[in-house]
Design an enzyme around this catalytic site. Structure first.
Site, PDB file in Angstrom:
ATOM      1  N   LEU A 247       0.853  -1.199   0.000  1.00 47.89           N
ATOM      2  CA  LEU A 247       0.000   0.000   0.000  1.00 47.89           C
ATOM      3  C   LEU A 247       0.887   1.247   0.000  1.00 47.89           C
ATOM      4  O   LEU A 247       1.040   1.927   1.013  1.00 47.89           O
ATOM      5  CB  LEU A 247      -0.928  -0.018   1.213  1.00 47.89           C
ATOM      6  CG  LEU A 247      -1.973  -1.127   1.243  1.00 47.89           C
ATOM      7  CD1 LEU A 247      -2.891  -0.963   2.446  1.00 47.89           C
ATOM      8  CD2 LEU A 247      -2.792  -1.164  -0.047  1.00 47.89           C
ATOM      9  N   HIS A 248       1.443   1.562  -1.157  1.00 50.06           N
ATOM     10  CA  HIS A 248       2.340   2.712  -1.261  1.00 50.06           C
ATOM     11  C   HIS A 248       1.631   4.021  -0.904  1.00 50.06           C
ATOM     12  O   HIS A 248       2.016   4.741   0.019  1.00 50.06           O
ATOM     13  CB  HIS A 248       2.891   2.822  -2.688  1.00 50.06           C
ATOM     14  CG  HIS A 248       3.619   1.622  -3.180  1.00 50.06           C
ATOM     15  ND1 HIS A 248       4.892   1.304  -2.761  1.00 50.06           N
ATOM     16  CD2 HIS A 248       3.259   0.656  -4.067  1.00 50.06           C
ATOM     17  CE1 HIS A 248       5.299   0.198  -3.369  1.00 50.06           C
ATOM     18  NE2 HIS A 248       4.321  -0.209  -4.173  1.00 50.06           N
TER      19      HIS A 248
END
Length: 331
Positions: A247-248
């Site tokens: 989950l950048h």
């Protein structure tokens, strides 16, 4: 706590979609002024449609969404639209296996770059910009009117890396897609918070966490599970050491809400714009070897559990208002 006036510049994209939901669930802390979209995880037409889909899913059809630049400043192809996108990571629609209806809320007629410039000029207070895609829109706005930098509180971006890249050995994808735009932003004098791969690779979804979200029983929760399950496919493309979905982009919102979850330092960062395998590389002078004036606050540590606790709590808020059942399922 004073609300953060925020423009979200993005390219949805699975993790961008989660970042949008994260921000819109945090209305007591974030005044989301508008969403601008750019080429990146998909063509810009897809990016703006997905942004509108997510706004409608979140119960925010009133949100203003703008279409921005369809290509990099100096694209690597000769046609007017950049051809390579991250469909191999995010799926052909950019939302994995999630099937949301075509958006009915309007796309704003104004170009994203013009909107960014004008809202900054018209604002009586400084505005924060979150950037989770290539920096093309923001760079073009700064080139169009350099005076807007005085109205930018800071740019909090997902991009770059201290160590190894994820699209080439040198570069992170957002900076690689438009190195010149990243260079414009990093040399603009605007305060920058850089959240790169060194941090975001630590934020990986798990099957247990997805089950926690699914148990919320809301259309938003189901959409999140259906989107992020795409990362967990047996044939999913993963980097060494990655077991789930990274989950950048939601790290930007987590940082804005709880900066104490993160640690970093003020350093000098330079973006490589050469036409070589180094293109898009973010060289971070972590130990101040060059003794140049710092131009970014670069994050290198994150409280992983604190991040997921915060995101989970915000996603649970969507149970507090009624939503129509939206079709969103893996094929």
């Amino acid at each position: 706590m004073k609300k953060i006036s925020l423009i979200m510049d993005c390219d949805p994209g699975l993790d961008d979609a989660i970042a949008l939901l994260f921000a819109m669930a945090s209305s007591e802390a974030i005044n989301l002024l508008g969403v601008t979209t750019v080429i990146g995880n998909g063509p810009v037409k897809q990016s703006q449609e997905n942004a509108r889909r997510i706004c409608e899913l979140a119960g925010r059809p009133d949100m203003k969404v703008f279409k921005g630049c369809p290509r990099a400043i100096f694209p690597k192809v000769t046609s007017s639209e950049q051809k390579y996108t991250a469909a191999d990571i995010h799926g052909e629609t950019g939302l994995g296996g999630c099937k949301l209806p075509s958006p009915t809320m309007p796309l704003q007629p104004e170009h994203a770059v013009s909107y960014i410039r004008q809202i900054l000029l018209d604002s009586a207070e400084k505005i924060t910009i979150s950037a989770s895609g290539p920096l093309t829109n923001i760079a073009c706005a700064l080139i169009m009117d350099p005076s807007i930098k005085e109205k930018i509180e800071k740019i909090v971006l997902m991009g770059g890396v201290i160590g190894l890249g994820n699209i080439t050995p040198s570069a992170e994808y957002n900076f690689y897609t438009d190195p010149h735009a990243a260079s414009v932003v990093f040399t603009s004098g605007v305060p920058i918070v850089m959240i790169g791969l060194d941090v975001t690779r630590q934020i990986q979804t798990s099957e247990n966490w997805l089950k926690t979200i699914e148990a919320m029983g809301t259309p938003v929760a189901q959409a999140v599970v259906d989107m992020l399950s795409y990362y967990h496919r047996p044939e999913a493309i993963r980097e060494p050491g990655v077991t789930g979905g990274v989950l950048h982009d939601p790290n930007i919102i987590a940082y804005l809400l709880k900066p104490e979850l993160y640690k970093g330092r003020d350093v000098y960062v330079e973006i490589d714009v050469s036409p070589t395998i180094m293109a898009g590389r973010s060289t971070v002078d972590w130990y101040d070897k060059l003794q140049f004036k710092p131009n970014a606050y670069v994050i290198n540590e994150v409280d992983v559990q604190g991040f997921f606790d915060l995101l989970t709590e915000r996603l649970s808020r969507y149970a507090s208002f009624k939503q129509e059942s939206l079709p969103c399922s893996l094929p």
